[in-house]
Design an enzyme around this catalytic site. Structure first.
Site, PDB file in Angstrom:
ATOM      1  N   GLU A 128      22.239   9.411   4.583  1.00  0.00           N
ATOM      2  CA  GLU A 128      22.244   7.598   4.193  1.00  0.00           C
ATOM      3  C   GLU A 128      22.087   6.955   2.631  1.00  0.00           C
ATOM      4  OE1 GLU A 128      18.085   5.374   5.912  1.00  0.00           O
ATOM      5  OE2 GLU A 128      18.307   6.938   6.912  1.00  0.00           O
ATOM      6  N   ARG A 168       0.425  -1.222   0.219  1.00  0.00           N
ATOM      7  CA  ARG A 168      -0.083   0.019  -0.233  1.00  0.00           C
ATOM      8  C   ARG A 168       0.666   1.465  -0.163  1.00  0.00           C
ATOM      9  NH1 ARG A 168      -1.437   2.787   5.287  1.00  0.00           N
ATOM     10  NH2 ARG A 168      -0.012   1.878   6.784  1.00  0.00           N
ATOM     11  N   ARG A 221      19.576  -6.297   3.671  1.00  0.00           N
ATOM     12  CA  ARG A 221      19.720  -4.504   2.860  1.00  0.00           C
ATOM     13  C   ARG A 221      20.698  -3.723   4.100  1.00  0.00           C
ATOM     14  NH1 ARG A 221      20.982  -3.160  -1.870  1.00  0.00           N
ATOM     15  NH2 ARG A 221      20.229  -1.034  -1.785  1.00  0.00           N
ATOM     16  N   ARG A 252      18.250  10.262   2.054  1.00  0.00           N
ATOM     17  CA  ARG A 252      17.876  11.659   2.614  1.00  0.00           C
ATOM     18  C   ARG A 252      18.689  11.637   3.389  1.00  0.00           C
ATOM     19  NH1 ARG A 252      13.791   7.614   7.711  1.00  0.00           N
ATOM     20  NH2 ARG A 252      15.517   6.713   7.932  1.00  0.00           N
TER      21      ARG A 252
END
Length: 365
Positions: free
Chosen positions: A299, A171, A248, A279
């Site tokens: 990041e 979603r 990850r 970010r």
């Protein structure tokens, strides 16, 4: 010595368990591979600013029991996460809301925004999404996808969205209001004294051995333990018997800047693929800091390699099938409890980690 529990990992999950175990009169020994407690929620002071060393951690929950529990160990401020997204120098509001739609299309009513999104969704002609790109377009349309989802997601996963499975994005919430609070949860904030202080209070006077690898420790120690609570990687625990699970990881570039404010917001996402980081976090804004300097962190997502910190499990079909085989091995070790984000190979927000640990405490203690 004999302990009731060996707690492997000094993060949030084991901190909750340890606090309950101590109150139940149980003895614990904590070992931690890193040189600090608190796991990925670890914070440390730089220039008087609480720096979230492993990325932004905003505590948010709809679970009143969890909120009241963590509130016993920290006073939380009233920080609200209002994330901005930078796409080619233009700032948009996240999650996708009327501020976003007004900036994208100049619309001012929910009806106008809904009509544009519905028209863009129709470009799939009713096709069942076969990959992440099609899934995202079916949810938010092409403009939102192209500017605010595609590049960020491809950096996060290191793969083209056309080659990522559709189920990764179940979603993408659309808000047809001017509510730009990133979370829907009624409880939200940041510990005023930092997460490390909160976790330290949970562990209390329980002995914690830092810079201690589980395999080395268990091979050398003469201590004995009735049970182990293991919050590390299950594939590593079982010697990679069936192969390695995929994760990850993240890399951070953190710097102190001689200015009072760098970006005016705690978190700004960079959704253009050509910008290598996802970010920039400006830590002082988490606690409304007024310090003369500021600290920022860029990041960078990366492929996980052995020796790095494993951040996110890759819960695709291949890895979930592999994890199911390790679950069978877990069942054969009733003396070991596997918990937390790594131990259960699930992505958990902090409140879900606490809730999971509280459930374990009810069952075990």
């Amino acid at each position: 010595m004999r302990y009731d529990y060996l707690l492997v990992g000094a993060g949030l999950f084991n901190a909750v368990f340890c606090e309950h175990a101590r109150r139940a009169g149980k003895s614990c020994l904590v070992i931690e591979r890193r040189n600090h407690i608190a796991g990925n929620v670890y914070t440390e002071k730089r220039e008087g600013i609480d720096v979230h060393v492993y990325g932004a951690h905003i505590f948010h929950t709809s679970d009143k029991q969890v909120w009241e529990y963590v509130g016993r160990f920290a006073r939380f401020n009233n920080f609200v996460n209002r994330v901005k997204a930078n796409y080619k120098g233009t700032l948009y509001s996240l999650p996708f809301n009327m501020y976003t739609f007004e900036k994208l299309w100049g619309v001012h009513t929910p009806q106008e925004a809904q009509e544009i999104i519905d028209k863009q969704r129709a470009s799939l002609h009713g096709k069942t999404p076969e990959n992440l790109e099609e899934q995202a377009i079916s949810l938010v349309g092409t403009d939102v996808y192209e500017k605010l989802v595609k590049g960020y997601t491809e950096k996060q996963w290191g793969r083209d969205c056309r080659f990522l499975p559709a189920f990764i994005i179940r979603r993408l919430p659309l808000r047809f209001t001017y509510d730009d609070n990133y979370f829907n949860d009624p409880f939200q904030g940041i510990p005023e004294e930092g997460y490390t202080d909160m976790v330290a209070k949970m562990f209390g006077d329980t002995p914690v051995l830092l810079n201690t690898d589980y395999a080395d420790f268990i091979r050398k120690t003469k201590d004995t333990f009735s049970k182990t609570v293991f919050t590390g990687k299950p594939d590593e625990f079982f010697g990679y018997k069936y192969g390695k699970l995929e994760y990850r990881t993240l890399r951070f570039e953190t710097e102190v800047l001689d200015m009072p404010d760098y970006q005016g917001n705690a978190v700004i996402n960079y959704t253009e693929y050509n910008v290598p980081y996802t970010r920039i976090i400006e830590h002082k804004h988490f606690n409304f800091g007024k310090q003369p300097k500021t600290v920022i962190s860029r990041e960078y997502p990366a492929e996980y390699k052995e020796g790095m910190e494993a951040y996110y499990p890759v819960n695709d079909e291949k890895n979930n099938a592999l994890m199911a085989r390790y679950e069978e091995l877990k069942a054969g070790r009733p003396d070991v409890i596997f918990g937390g984000r790594l131990g259960e190979y699930k992505y958990y927000d902090m409140d879900k980690v606490v809730a999971s640990a509280l459930r374990l405490c009810e069952k075990e203690l």
